[in-house]
Motif scaffolding. Structure first.
Motif, PDB file in Angstrom:
ATOM      1  N   UNK A 114      59.681 -47.565 -34.168  1.00 23.27           N
ATOM      2  CA  UNK A 114      60.804 -46.833 -33.578  1.00 23.27           C
ATOM      3  C   UNK A 114      60.249 -45.646 -32.794  1.00 23.27           C
ATOM      4  N   UNK A 115      59.738 -45.903 -31.608  1.00 25.46           N
ATOM      5  CA  UNK A 115      59.173 -44.870 -30.750  1.00 25.46           C
ATOM      6  C   UNK A 115      59.960 -44.774 -29.459  1.00 25.46           C
ATOM      7  N   UNK A 116      60.530 -43.607 -29.214  1.00 18.28           N
ATOM      8  CA  UNK A 116      61.342 -43.405 -28.023  1.00 18.28           C
ATOM      9  C   UNK A 116      60.590 -42.568 -26.993  1.00 18.28           C
ATOM     10  N   UNK A 117      60.749 -42.903 -25.739  1.00 13.19           N
ATOM     11  CA  UNK A 117      60.314 -42.043 -24.641  1.00 13.19           C
ATOM     12  C   UNK A 117      61.503 -41.154 -24.327  1.00 13.19           C
ATOM     13  N   UNK A 118      61.328 -39.839 -24.483  1.00 10.61           N
ATOM     14  CA  UNK A 118      62.402 -38.872 -24.267  1.00 10.61           C
ATOM     15  C   UNK A 118      62.166 -38.163 -22.926  1.00 10.61           C
ATOM     16  N   UNK A 119      63.162 -38.161 -22.073  1.00  2.43           N
ATOM     17  CA  UNK A 119      63.105 -37.491 -20.772  1.00  2.43           C
ATOM     18  C   UNK A 119      64.441 -36.789 -20.573  1.00  2.43           C
ATOM     19  N   UNK A 120      64.476 -35.481 -20.861  1.00  2.00           N
ATOM     20  CA  UNK A 120      65.747 -34.779 -20.738  1.00  2.00           C
ATOM     21  C   UNK A 120      65.529 -33.283 -20.572  1.00  2.00           C
ATOM     22  N   UNK A 121      66.624 -32.606 -20.241  1.00  2.00           N
ATOM     23  CA  UNK A 121      66.650 -31.153 -20.121  1.00  2.00           C
ATOM     24  C   UNK A 121      67.548 -30.581 -21.201  1.00  2.00           C
ATOM     25  N   UNK A 122      67.122 -29.479 -21.769  1.00  2.00           N
ATOM     26  CA  UNK A 122      68.020 -28.646 -22.556  1.00  2.00           C
ATOM     27  C   UNK A 122      68.649 -27.691 -21.552  1.00  2.00           C
ATOM     28  N   UNK A 123      69.935 -27.826 -21.325  1.00  2.00           N
ATOM     29  CA  UNK A 123      70.654 -26.967 -20.379  1.00  2.00           C
ATOM     30  C   UNK A 123      71.480 -25.979 -21.197  1.00  2.00           C
ATOM     31  N   UNK A 124      71.090 -24.706 -21.176  1.00  2.00           N
ATOM     32  CA  UNK A 124      71.711 -23.697 -22.034  1.00  2.00           C
ATOM     33  C   UNK A 124      72.921 -23.043 -21.366  1.00  2.00           C
ATOM     34  N   UNK A 125      73.938 -22.723 -22.186  1.00  2.00           N
ATOM     35  CA  UNK A 125      75.186 -22.147 -21.677  1.00  2.00           C
ATOM     36  C   UNK A 125      75.582 -20.865 -22.404  1.00  2.00           C
ATOM     37  N   UNK A 127      74.316 -16.852 -24.162  1.00  2.00           N
ATOM     38  CA  UNK A 127      73.374 -15.750 -24.326  1.00  2.00           C
ATOM     39  C   UNK A 127      72.447 -15.524 -23.149  1.00  2.00           C
ATOM     40  N   UNK A 128      71.284 -14.978 -23.431  1.00  2.00           N
ATOM     41  CA  UNK A 128      70.342 -14.624 -22.360  1.00  2.00           C
ATOM     42  C   UNK A 128      69.739 -15.833 -21.658  1.00  2.00           C
ATOM     43  N   UNK A 129      69.899 -17.041 -22.236  1.00  2.00           N
ATOM     44  CA  UNK A 129      69.367 -18.259 -21.620  1.00  2.00           C
ATOM     45  C   UNK A 129      70.427 -19.023 -20.842  1.00  2.00           C
ATOM     46  N   UNK A 130      71.637 -18.480 -20.748  1.00  2.00           N
ATOM     47  CA  UNK A 130      72.727 -19.129 -20.020  1.00  2.00           C
ATOM     48  C   UNK A 130      72.296 -19.468 -18.593  1.00  2.00           C
ATOM     49  N   UNK A 131      72.462 -20.732 -18.210  1.00  2.00           N
ATOM     50  CA  UNK A 131      72.102 -21.178 -16.870  1.00  2.00           C
ATOM     51  C   UNK A 131      70.650 -21.611 -16.742  1.00  2.00           C
ATOM     52  N   UNK A 132      69.858 -21.469 -17.786  1.00  2.00           N
ATOM     53  CA  UNK A 132      68.447 -21.851 -17.755  1.00  2.00           C
ATOM     54  C   UNK A 132      68.255 -23.212 -18.424  1.00  2.00           C
ATOM     55  N   UNK A 133      67.163 -23.887 -18.081  1.00  2.00           N
ATOM     56  CA  UNK A 133      66.864 -25.185 -18.672  1.00  2.00           C
ATOM     57  C   UNK A 133      65.419 -25.248 -19.151  1.00  2.00           C
ATOM     58  N   UNK A 134      65.189 -26.138 -20.096  1.00  2.00           N
ATOM     59  CA  UNK A 134      63.847 -26.525 -20.528  1.00  2.00           C
ATOM     60  C   UNK A 134      63.741 -28.032 -20.380  1.00  2.00           C
TER      61      UNK A 134
END
Length: 190
Positions: A114-125, A127-134
């Motif tokens: 069970x090995x997944x390839x993960x390709x995504x963004x954490x899109x924050x909404x 506090x101080x990270x609002x509008x930023x992504x990882x």
């Protein structure tokens, strides 16, 4: 005489061009200093949240968009691809305060595990990270107790980000098609 004049003109042009500085009008890059880019001291931030992956019910946040003709013959659905828009919350309950979304995709990329390839963004909404992504790009060995995936970049507050996301399964309900993953993210950024 005309031929000698032409040859002399060509020779003079060659000498002139070889002595002239080379000007490259096709330049597509240049070096910047950190100061020019507004980069000050690098920080290390720790983020903690829960990731809710809902595959079942009326409002799924993960949907299958592709699979191979042979996917059903593999125990871990090798070749299946899902697109996600999963909630990120402060607590493990789906009703907890939403701090962002995990948006992108994952695919079953291991024939025998069970090995997944993960390709995504954490899109924050929040506090101080609002509008930023990882941005996350890596392998998630979902049957392991704890897994790590690399943080390969970001935007906003997280420009030039690098680090890793450590996750573990908090809740898994295969019948309902619902999983909650606990994330600890450690990221360097400016």
């Amino acid at each position: 005489m005309a031929r000698a004049t032409t040859n002399l003109a060509i020779f003079s042009l060659i000498i002139f061009l070889s002595a002239a500085p080379i000007i490259n009008s096709q330049e597509f890059s240049r070096k910047f200093s950190k100061r020019e880019m507004g980069m000050k001291r690098e920080k290390l931030s720790h983020l903690h949240f829960y990731f809710h992956d809902v595959l079942g019910g009326r409002n799924p946040t993960a949907v299958r968009v592709a699979q191979a003709a042979t996917t059903s013959s593999y125990p871990y659905k090798f070749g299946e691809v899902l697109i996600i828009d999963d909630r990120l919350t402060v607590g493990p309950n789906l009703s907890s305060k939403v701090v962002g979304r995990a948006q992108g995709m994952y695919a079953s990329a291991d024939v025998s595990d069970a090995g997944l390839l993960m390709v995504f963004n954490f899109a924050f909404v929040e506090g101080r990270f609002n509008g930023s992504t990882l941005s996350v790009l890596g392998r998630n060995a979902v049957l392991s107790a704890a897994r790590e995936m690399p943080i390969v970049g970001g935007s906003g507050v997280f420009r030039f980000a690098r680090g890793y996301a450590r996750t573990q399964t908090h809740l898994l309900d295969l019948k309902m098609g619902y999983a909650v993953e606990e994330y600890d993210v450690y990221v360097f950024h400016y």
